[in-house]
Write an enzyme that holds these catalytic residues in place. Sequence first.
Site, PDB file in Angstrom:
ATOM      1  N   GLU A 295     -18.212  -4.873  23.811  1.00  0.00           N
ATOM      2  CA  GLU A 295     -17.344  -6.053  23.876  1.00  0.00           C
ATOM      3  C   GLU A 295     -16.161  -5.951  22.921  1.00  0.00           C
ATOM      4  OE1 GLU A 295     -20.608  -6.195  23.261  1.00  0.00           O
ATOM      5  OE2 GLU A 295     -21.509  -7.141  25.014  1.00  0.00           O
TER       6      GLU A 295
ATOM      7  N   HIS B 134       0.832  -1.206   0.000  1.00  0.00           N
ATOM      8  CA  HIS B 134       0.000   0.000   0.000  1.00  0.00           C
ATOM      9  C   HIS B 134       0.865   1.254   0.000  1.00  0.00           C
ATOM     10  CE1 HIS B 134      -2.239  -3.368   1.692  1.00  0.00           C
ATOM     11  NE2 HIS B 134      -3.336  -2.782   1.253  1.00  0.00           N
TER      12      HIS B 134
ATOM     13  N   HIS C 151     -28.668 -16.423  23.698  1.00  0.00           N
ATOM     14  CA  HIS C 151     -27.675 -16.264  24.759  1.00  0.00           C
ATOM     15  C   HIS C 151     -26.959 -17.564  25.112  1.00  0.00           C
ATOM     16  CE1 HIS C 151     -29.444 -12.375  25.057  1.00  0.00           C
ATOM     17  NE2 HIS C 151     -28.835 -12.060  26.192  1.00  0.00           N
TER      18      HIS C 151
ATOM     19  N   HIS D 208      -4.181   3.055  -3.338  1.00  0.00           N
ATOM     20  CA  HIS D 208      -4.329   2.522  -1.981  1.00  0.00           C
ATOM     21  C   HIS D 208      -3.523   1.234  -1.807  1.00  0.00           C
ATOM     22  CE1 HIS D 208      -6.073   0.619   1.554  1.00  0.00           C
ATOM     23  NE2 HIS D 208      -6.192  -0.440   0.785  1.00  0.00           N
TER      24      HIS D 208
HETATM   25  C1  LIG Z   1     -11.409  -4.880   9.540  1.00  0.00           C
HETATM   26  C2  LIG Z   1     -10.868  -4.674   8.174  1.00  0.00           C
HETATM   27  N1  LIG Z   1     -11.692  -4.722   7.129  1.00  0.00           N
HETATM   28  C3  LIG Z   1     -11.206  -4.601   5.876  1.00  0.00           C
HETATM   29  C4  LIG Z   1      -9.880  -4.417   5.656  1.00  0.00           C
HETATM   30  C5  LIG Z   1      -9.334  -4.317   4.247  1.00  0.00           C
HETATM   31  N2  LIG Z   1      -8.906  -2.937   4.018  1.00  0.00           N
HETATM   32  C6  LIG Z   1      -7.626  -2.560   4.110  1.00  0.00           C
HETATM   33  S1  LIG Z   1      -7.441  -0.901   3.966  1.00  0.00           S
HETATM   34  C7  LIG Z   1      -9.092  -0.679   3.718  1.00  0.00           C
HETATM   35  C8  LIG Z   1      -9.712   0.656   3.584  1.00  0.00           C
HETATM   36  C9  LIG Z   1      -8.839   1.663   3.034  1.00  0.00           C
HETATM   37  O1  LIG Z   1      -9.324   2.944   3.299  1.00  0.00           O
HETATM   38  P1  LIG Z   1      -8.618   3.859   4.355  1.00  0.00           P
HETATM   39  O2  LIG Z   1      -8.730   3.245   5.680  1.00  0.00           O
HETATM   40  O3  LIG Z   1      -9.165   5.189   4.182  1.00  0.00           O
HETATM   41  O4  LIG Z   1      -7.095   3.802   3.956  1.00  0.00           O
HETATM   42  P2  LIG Z   1      -6.414   4.586   2.734  1.00  0.00           P
HETATM   43  O5  LIG Z   1      -6.883   3.952   1.472  1.00  0.00           O
HETATM   44  O6  LIG Z   1      -6.830   5.983   2.846  1.00  0.00           O
HETATM   45  O7  LIG Z   1      -4.969   4.350   2.960  1.00  0.00           O
HETATM   46  C10 LIG Z   1      -9.758  -1.895   3.746  1.00  0.00           C
HETATM   47  C11 LIG Z   1     -11.206  -2.048   3.529  1.00  0.00           C
HETATM   48  C12 LIG Z   1      -9.044  -4.380   6.791  1.00  0.00           C
HETATM   49  N3  LIG Z   1      -7.738  -4.218   6.693  1.00  0.00           N
HETATM   50  N4  LIG Z   1      -9.557  -4.482   8.030  1.00  0.00           N
END
Ligand SMILES: Cc1ncc(C[n+]2csc(CCOP(=O)(O)OP(=O)(O)O)c2C)c(N)n1
Length: 676
Positions: free
Chosen positions: A420, A36, A482, A272
Amino acid sequence: MSVTVKNPGLSEIDERCIETIRFLSMEGVQKANAGHPGMPMGMASAAYVLWTKYIKQNPSNPRWHNRDRFVLSAGHGSMLLYSLLHLTGYDITLDDLKNFRQWGSKTPGHPEYEPDRGIEVTTGPLGQGISNAVGMAIAEKYLANHFNRDGFPVIDYNMYVIASDGDLQEGVASEASSLAGHLGLDNLIVVYDDNHISIDGSTDLSFTEDRAKRFEAYGWNVLVVEGDGNDMAAFEKAMEKAKAEKQRPTIIKFRSHIAFGSPNKQDTAGAHGSPLGDDEIRLIKEKFGWDPEKSFYIPDEVKTHMQKVQAEGKKAETAWDKLFADYAKKYPELAAQFEDAAAGRLPVDLDEILPAFEPGSSLATRKASGKVLAELMPKLPLILGGSADLTPSNNTRWPDAKDYQKDARDGRYLRYGIREHAMGAIMNGISVSGLARAFGGTFLVFSDYMRGAIRVAALSNYSTIFVFTHDSIGIGEDGPTHQPVEHFAALRAIPNLLVIRPADANETAQAWKYALEHRDGPVTLLLTRQGCPVLDQDKYGSATNLSKGAYVLVAADEPDVLLLATGSEVSVALGAAEALAKENIAAQVVSMPCWELFEKQSQQYKDSVIPPAVKARVGIEAGVEQGWHKYIGDKGLFVGMSSFGASAPGKVCFEKFGITTENVVKAAKKSMANSD
Ligand SMILES: Cc1ncc(C[n+]2csc(CCOP(=O)(O)OP(=O)(O)O)c2C)c(N)n1
Ligand SMILES: [Mg+2]
């Protein structure tokens, strides 16, 4: 060489360092052909300023207790962290950066907890890191109150977090932020990478609420830095305000641009999670006036400049060492306690304070757990307890416990509220403080709500203790919503997680001892709502055998059948063995409170508990069958659950679902017939 426009608050050398961070990050991703690049490039300026001007750290001793903690909650931007660690002199080499995401490298795809290398927590599952930081902040406040004395602030550090859109969208972060606001954790400073982009595209697709107002409503100090992500004068101003804030946690909503400086990829979702490509990297380097032929290049002046962090860190720690030495002279007992905790030693021999329970009576294991905590907790000042609003049910609060609140940092009972998911992540944050540890309770069925945190704990060897009461249909009337059914199996499926389901009060005491002495990973304690007979240890053997994971309660020289059970079903097995004995059938009864520990025993021991020659076996557990065949084999039978439970008194549920002595007797005979 650098021709970038001067950014407010940055000098020429600052700009050069920031470019180096950007370029190392994009090149690491390019070489790995995975990762990334966008986030590190967009946040390089802010991260650089944080690291060089604000974060108190000593790269030569990453575990220095009084360091500030930095959490890259947006763990996908790991190359940003690795670049900073390398440049400031942590144990991450240039080759490690080149080996990003490769087998066995020190630079995995997402940061994995490595306190010796400056990785404070495992991040990647979005929302966890920022929530861990809330736990770290809670721990810091508690520890400061506990250890500091006039003129001796031996604990005095901040948590700095970089969080992304995804972090803020995740529910776990909302829960944790809500609690952080309530608790007024002014030692927590979050820099929110407000880059308007996530994987699917613009955040306008799904994330349009006013984040600033949301955090204001949580009780946070909200600061906004506009611009292109490089106005460091404005950023520093915000940081100064954040550090001066003495009531609330701070979030700096920091407008940045993903893949900053990339002519074709900036502000696109494409930057990204994909390498930018060699051509684009060449364009970027040319744009910034760098030699496009040089890769993983670190100008000498950048090296020298960044190494200053190390010199300053050494100085800071040396000053602290002196402070601590004087503290130790004046407060030797506190200093000894500090050092014991740092070395992972408990302040007492648990055997001397564990309560013993008399046989004959009946006691729910959750209640036994409460009695154990009543004895232990007054002697364990660095263990923080709590519950997700089920305190009276979980029996997690000991008699002289005091609540941890904004105006009571000496409290060590956390009212997590009905949160939780955050409780799991916060407990993990407390448990990586290096001095304090956490346990917290909820119903076993809601372990699903904490699974994300439990998994990260197991993956990262955090020593968090998860207390799960109401562990079966035995809870009765609350019904199938539950009543956990698949949860034993689901928890056992997580590697490096100890799942302990004690059979009675004395096993519960031993389970706590084991959990508190276990440092290499999390432990879950599964406890009953309903009473369980306290077993006679003279007759059945010592509950200390729990440490072997499974042990023989009723031995048979030549068993006809093995009855294997856990938790509340152990007494069902004992009843069945007695009934079988009347028919001259010799049953060997085994209590199996922790499969994971049993698996660690010698083959000889395992064979003595579950003799391979005896094929007639019955597994008894008020959960699903999954996993049991390992122990009951092809000829064995399982008495447990194959559906959800039902709303009815617990005893009726056991009868209707057939988890009874009679059914175990029947199953034993059938299994004997199978194996003839
Ligand atoms: C709980 C979770 N769900 C999905 C992902 C997969 N994932 C990695 S980054 C991302 C989103 C990216 O958006 P952002 O947080 O704004 O990061 P940016 O692209 O701006 O670096 C996702 C959905 C993850 N890492 N963790
Ligand atoms: Mg984003």
